[in-house]
Motif scaffolding. Structure first.
Motif, mmCIF file in Angstrom:
data_model
loop_
_atom_site.group_PDB
_atom_site.id
_atom_site.type_symbol
_atom_site.label_atom_id
_atom_site.label_comp_id
_atom_site.label_asym_id
_atom_site.label_seq_id
_atom_site.Cartn_x
_atom_site.Cartn_y
_atom_site.Cartn_z
ATOM 1 N N HIS A 38 55.034 48.863 41.270
ATOM 2 C CA HIS A 38 54.899 47.424 41.076
ATOM 3 C C HIS A 38 53.453 46.973 41.296
ATOM 4 C CE1 HIS A 38 59.140 46.666 40.541
ATOM 5 N NE2 HIS A 38 59.402 47.387 41.619
ATOM 6 N N LEU A 39 52.808 47.548 42.326
ATOM 7 C CA LEU A 39 51.414 47.190 42.581
ATOM 8 C C LEU A 39 50.522 47.576 41.410
ATOM 9 C CD1 LEU A 39 50.972 48.188 46.326
ATOM 10 C CD2 LEU A 39 51.041 45.888 45.363
ATOM 11 N N HIS A 40 50.747 48.756 40.871
ATOM 12 C CA HIS A 40 49.927 49.193 39.742
ATOM 13 C C HIS A 40 50.209 48.354 38.496
ATOM 14 C CE1 HIS A 40 47.768 52.454 41.596
ATOM 15 N NE2 HIS A 40 48.881 52.770 42.235
ATOM 16 N N ALA A 41 51.452 47.954 38.289
ATOM 17 C CA ALA A 41 51.772 47.093 37.156
ATOM 18 C C ALA A 41 51.127 45.715 37.333
ATOM 19 C CB ALA A 41 53.285 46.949 37.012
ATOM 20 N N LEU A 42 51.189 45.181 38.555
ATOM 21 C CA LEU A 42 50.535 43.898 38.826
ATOM 22 C C LEU A 42 49.026 44.000 38.624
ATOM 23 C CD1 LEU A 42 52.473 42.687 41.985
ATOM 24 C CD2 LEU A 42 52.479 41.614 39.716
ATOM 25 N N ALA A 43 48.445 45.101 39.067
ATOM 26 C CA ALA A 43 47.003 45.286 38.909
ATOM 27 C C ALA A 43 46.619 45.364 37.437
ATOM 28 C CB ALA A 43 46.550 46.540 39.651
ATOM 29 N N ALA A 44 47.414 46.072 36.641
ATOM 30 C CA ALA A 44 47.131 46.170 35.202
ATOM 31 C C ALA A 44 47.212 44.793 34.549
ATOM 32 C CB ALA A 44 48.105 47.138 34.540
ATOM 33 N N THR A 45 48.223 44.023 34.926
ATOM 34 C CA THR A 45 48.369 42.667 34.381
ATOM 35 C C THR A 45 47.200 41.796 34.810
ATOM 36 O OG1 THR A 45 50.769 42.903 34.424
ATOM 37 C CG2 THR A 45 49.896 40.668 34.270
ATOM 38 N N ALA A 46 46.832 41.887 36.081
ATOM 39 C CA ALA A 46 45.704 41.093 36.585
ATOM 40 C C ALA A 46 44.420 41.445 35.841
ATOM 41 C CB ALA A 46 45.537 41.316 38.088
ATOM 42 N N ARG A 47 44.193 42.744 35.590
ATOM 43 C CA ARG A 47 42.990 43.148 34.846
ATOM 44 C C ARG A 47 42.986 42.553 33.444
ATOM 45 N NH1 ARG A 47 43.546 48.023 37.683
ATOM 46 N NH2 ARG A 47 44.824 48.918 36.035
ATOM 47 N N GLN A 48 44.157 42.578 32.788
ATOM 48 C CA GLN A 48 44.229 42.018 31.436
ATOM 49 C C GLN A 48 43.935 40.521 31.443
ATOM 50 O OE1 GLN A 48 48.087 43.144 29.977
ATOM 51 N NE2 GLN A 48 47.373 45.132 29.263
ATOM 52 N N LEU A 49 44.353 39.849 32.511
ATOM 53 C CA LEU A 49 44.118 38.406 32.632
ATOM 54 C C LEU A 49 42.766 38.090 33.271
ATOM 55 C CD1 LEU A 49 47.679 37.326 33.811
ATOM 56 C CD2 LEU A 49 46.684 37.065 31.524
ATOM 57 N N ARG A 50 42.013 39.142 33.581
ATOM 58 C CA ARG A 50 40.704 39.018 34.223
ATOM 59 C C ARG A 50 40.787 38.284 35.554
ATOM 60 N NH1 ARG A 50 37.332 38.431 28.695
ATOM 61 N NH2 ARG A 50 37.873 40.507 28.044
ATOM 62 N N LEU A 51 41.829 38.627 36.321
ATOM 63 C CA LEU A 51 42.014 38.091 37.664
ATOM 64 C C LEU A 51 41.712 39.189 38.672
ATOM 65 C CD1 LEU A 51 45.437 36.274 37.119
ATOM 66 C CD2 LEU A 51 43.159 35.242 37.139
ATOM 67 N N ARG A 52 41.306 38.783 39.874
ATOM 68 C CA ARG A 52 41.035 39.744 40.943
ATOM 69 C C ARG A 52 41.697 39.240 42.225
ATOM 70 N NH1 ARG A 52 36.703 43.449 40.066
ATOM 71 N NH2 ARG A 52 36.409 43.469 42.307
ATOM 72 N N PRO A 53 43.034 39.328 42.309
ATOM 73 C CA PRO A 53 43.702 38.864 43.528
ATOM 74 C C PRO A 53 43.262 39.698 44.735
ATOM 75 C CG PRO A 53 45.286 39.286 41.779
ATOM 76 C CD PRO A 53 43.968 39.806 41.319
ATOM 77 N N PRO A 54 42.815 39.058 45.822
ATOM 78 C CA PRO A 54 42.314 39.801 46.980
ATOM 79 C C PRO A 54 43.326 40.799 47.556
ATOM 80 C CG PRO A 54 41.795 37.470 47.184
ATOM 81 C CD PRO A 54 42.684 37.613 45.992
ATOM 82 N N LEU A 55 44.601 40.441 47.610
ATOM 83 C CA LEU A 55 45.602 41.352 48.170
ATOM 84 C C LEU A 55 45.691 42.626 47.334
ATOM 85 C CD1 LEU A 55 47.843 42.029 50.190
ATOM 86 C CD2 LEU A 55 49.439 40.907 48.640
#
Length: 149
Positions: A38-55
């Motif tokens: 789940h963390l890796h999927a969230l990270a991939a989604t965040a990268r696509q959206l150009r987000l960098r959530p601190p957690l």
């Protein structure tokens, strides 16, 4: 398990407790409570959206020493028996980590594929595969019957 002075009975009880814990975690992961994927999927989604959530940045910056997964298999096999592949590799999640895939082989055997990066000075796929083999042999001896001590 690593204490040579521990009785066989104690080691069996410890193993049974660990197996109960693993089964509970596997069921939880199958129900969507698994963390790493789940963390890796969230990270991939965040990268696509150009987000960098601190957690996510903090959690994924930590080294993951091992990634394992059952090797995918086609059921029924798509190729005749002699041509069926033994499994697929699983990439290490970190430069100094291991990737391990496994599958049930013929005659009750278990097939493992261990990978690591050749550039790492601290990993050795052959050594780690040997450790897996030794651990499975130890488990076989522990569970193979005989009188409890």
């Amino acid at each position: 398990m690593g204490d040579p002075k521990a009785s066989r009975g104690l080691r069996r009880r410890l193993l049974q407790g660990a197996l109960r814990d693993v089964r509970a975690r596997r069921r939880a992961a199958a129900a969507g409570a698994g963390l790493d994927r789940h963390l890796h999927a969230l990270a991939a989604t965040a990268r696509q959206l150009r987000l960098r959530p601190p957690l996510l940045e903090e959690l994924l910056s930590q080294p993951w020493a091992l990634a394992s997964s059952p090797a995918p298999r086609a059921e029924p096999p798509l190729l005749p028996r002699p041509l069926c592949p033994g499994g697929a590799g699983f990439a290490p999640p970190h430069p100094d980590a291991y990737g391990v895939s496994y599958a049930q082989g013929r005659g009750g055997s278990i097939l493992f594929h261990v990978s690591c990066r050749a550039s790492s000075p601290i990993t050795d796929a052959r050594r780690f595969a040997g450790q897996i083999k030794a651990a499975l042999g130890e488990l076989g001896e522990l569970l193979g019957g005989g009188a409890e001590e």
